[in-house]
Motif scaffolding. Structure first.
Motif, mmCIF file in Angstrom:
data_model
loop_
_atom_site.group_PDB
_atom_site.id
_atom_site.type_symbol
_atom_site.label_atom_id
_atom_site.label_comp_id
_atom_site.label_asym_id
_atom_site.label_seq_id
_atom_site.Cartn_x
_atom_site.Cartn_y
_atom_site.Cartn_z
ATOM 1 N N ASN A 134 7.742 -3.490 -12.368
ATOM 2 C CA ASN A 134 8.795 -2.751 -11.694
ATOM 3 C C ASN A 134 8.186 -1.648 -10.825
ATOM 4 O O ASN A 134 7.508 -0.756 -11.335
ATOM 5 C CB ASN A 134 9.726 -2.144 -12.747
ATOM 6 N N HIS A 173 3.108 -1.479 -0.712
ATOM 7 C CA HIS A 173 3.235 -1.973 0.659
ATOM 8 C C HIS A 173 2.127 -1.409 1.548
ATOM 9 O O HIS A 173 1.669 -2.083 2.478
ATOM 10 C CB HIS A 173 4.603 -1.617 1.214
ATOM 11 N N ARG A 190 3.477 -12.808 -0.550
ATOM 12 C CA ARG A 190 4.614 -12.079 -1.093
ATOM 13 C C ARG A 190 4.214 -11.284 -2.331
ATOM 14 O O ARG A 190 3.328 -11.675 -3.080
ATOM 15 C CB ARG A 190 5.746 -13.041 -1.484
ATOM 16 N N ILE A 191 4.880 -10.143 -2.492
ATOM 17 C CA ILE A 191 4.788 -9.372 -3.725
ATOM 18 C C ILE A 191 6.100 -9.567 -4.466
ATOM 19 O O ILE A 191 7.171 -9.273 -3.947
ATOM 20 C CB ILE A 191 4.570 -7.875 -3.446
ATOM 21 N N GLU A 192 6.028 -10.090 -5.672
ATOM 22 C CA GLU A 192 7.233 -10.361 -6.444
ATOM 23 C C GLU A 192 7.293 -9.413 -7.634
ATOM 24 O O GLU A 192 6.414 -9.407 -8.489
ATOM 25 C CB GLU A 192 7.238 -11.819 -6.911
ATOM 26 N N GLU A 193 8.347 -8.599 -7.687
ATOM 27 C CA GLU A 193 8.510 -7.629 -8.755
ATOM 28 C C GLU A 193 9.264 -8.229 -9.947
ATOM 29 O O GLU A 193 10.178 -9.026 -9.774
ATOM 30 C CB GLU A 193 9.294 -6.408 -8.266
ATOM 31 N N THR A 194 8.877 -7.794 -11.133
ATOM 32 C CA THR A 194 9.622 -8.112 -12.347
ATOM 33 C C THR A 194 10.494 -6.908 -12.646
ATOM 34 O O THR A 194 10.101 -5.974 -13.359
ATOM 35 C CB THR A 194 8.669 -8.403 -13.520
ATOM 36 N N THR A 244 1.595 -15.633 -3.680
ATOM 37 C CA THR A 244 2.471 -14.640 -4.296
ATOM 38 C C THR A 244 1.703 -13.850 -5.348
ATOM 39 O O THR A 244 0.979 -14.432 -6.160
ATOM 40 C CB THR A 244 3.687 -15.310 -4.953
ATOM 41 N N HIS A 293 2.311 -11.211 -8.460
ATOM 42 C CA HIS A 293 3.360 -10.738 -9.361
ATOM 43 C C HIS A 293 3.006 -9.348 -9.886
ATOM 44 O O HIS A 293 1.889 -9.105 -10.358
ATOM 45 C CB HIS A 293 3.525 -11.716 -10.527
ATOM 46 N N ARG A 306 6.621 1.476 -4.831
ATOM 47 C CA ARG A 306 6.682 0.366 -3.873
ATOM 48 C C ARG A 306 6.004 0.728 -2.554
ATOM 49 O O ARG A 306 5.394 -0.119 -1.894
ATOM 50 C CB ARG A 306 8.144 -0.025 -3.647
#
Length: 306
Positions: A195, A241, A252-256, A190, A192, A237
């Motif tokens: 936004n 991608h 995975r790319i996990e956004e805050t 992952t 991180h 985004r």
């Protein structure tokens, strides 16, 4: 035999400066001079610390026919940002007025100078400036110093550059570096990120270089400010991608999503580039997909000033 046109590029070791220098070297009849803090530069000069008198003497000796100022910083302390982005251009203009008042000066500005814009609209050059970051504020001060100098000067207000060699100070280069690390250590892990919901106008760095070359070689007077962007707003985004697809990363790319920063303060950006098209005959040649593919294909990323 006609003497070559002498073009001095300040900040040629940076991201934009490197691409611009490469583009200008390819022009026929040009002798390129580089100026900066690197031992390999033709002219050793630090715009953040030198004086107009000292720089004027350097310029008299170099005798450039045109100057491109790519020197700048996107991060650092208040003092360093102010010295490089604000004092540097002002000092350069004072030195040029003393030593070479007839040369054309091209200065690289930033769309961060505009600040928040109206959702769904394109931003023209006469839109009011309202930067929300120290970077944008110092770049705006530099722009005002150039446009108010009385010189034959043009500020190219660049949106978000992307392409080969993108520095890790910005999202494209930083995410590229993180993807390379992840592929080496944990290709199904992952990553991180902040936004990614904001819309940005991404412009290929090679298209910026072409616009600079056109601004230098245009024989007539030009407007003091020209937007240089793709003229399209896409979600950040989409860029992330696109890099994932180019890299083959399977994690995975996990956004805050709750992160506070410029992406939240400036949710929309799209430059009106019609004036640059009209005055320079300029248009973009690279799509965002092509820019992302070229960024990933490049041999690593560099840490450089913009």
């Amino acid at each position: 035999m006609t003497d070559p046109v002498r073009i001095l590029v300040l900040g040629s070791t940076g991201y934009l400066g490197g691409h611009i220098a490469e583009r200008l070297r390819a022009l026929p009849g040009v002798r390129l001079l580089t100026g900066g803090r690197s031992p390999d530069d033709d002219i050793r000069v630090d715009l953040a610390t030198t004086s107009p008198r000292v720089l004027a003497a350097v310029l008299e000796q170099a005798a450039p026919d045109a100057v491109v100022n790519c020197a700048g910083a996107v991060g650092g302390s208040v003092l360093s940002l102010t010295e490089i982005n604000a004092r540097g251009p002002a000092m350069l203009c004072e030195a040029l007025k003393a030593a070479a008042p007839t040369v054309r000066l091209i200065h690289l500005g930033s769309a961060a100078e505009y600040g928040p814009t109206i959702l769904g609209e394109s931003t023209p050059e006469d839109a009011p400036a309202g930067p929300v970051s120290l970077y944008g504020a110092t770049k705006l001060t530099g722009t005002l110093a150039v446009t108010g100098s009385g010189l034959d000067a043009v500020v190219l207000r660049v949106t978000n550059p992307v392409g080969p060699g993108a520095p890790t100070a910005g999202l494209p280069g930083r995410l590229t570096a993180e993807l390379r690390t992840a592929l080496h250590h944990d290709p199904h892990g992952t990553i991180h990120v902040g936004n990614l919901s904001a819309h940005r106008d991404f412009i290929d760095v090679r298209d910026v270089a072409t616009a600079t070359a056109l601004a230098l070689t245009n024989p007539g007077p030009l407007p003091p400010l020209l937007n240089i962007g793709s003229g399209h707003a896409v979600p950040v985004r989409d860029l992330a991608h696109g890099l994932i697809r180019a890299s083959g990363f399977r994690g995975r790319i996990e956004e805050t999503l709750g992160a506070v920063g410029r992406s939240v303060a400036v949710p929309w950006q799209r430059a009106d580039t019609s004036l640059a098209a009209q005055e320079l005959g300029w248009r973009t040649e690279h799509t965002l997909d092509a820019s992302v593919a070229a960024l990933w294909a490049a041999n690593g990323v560099v840490r450089a000033q913009r």
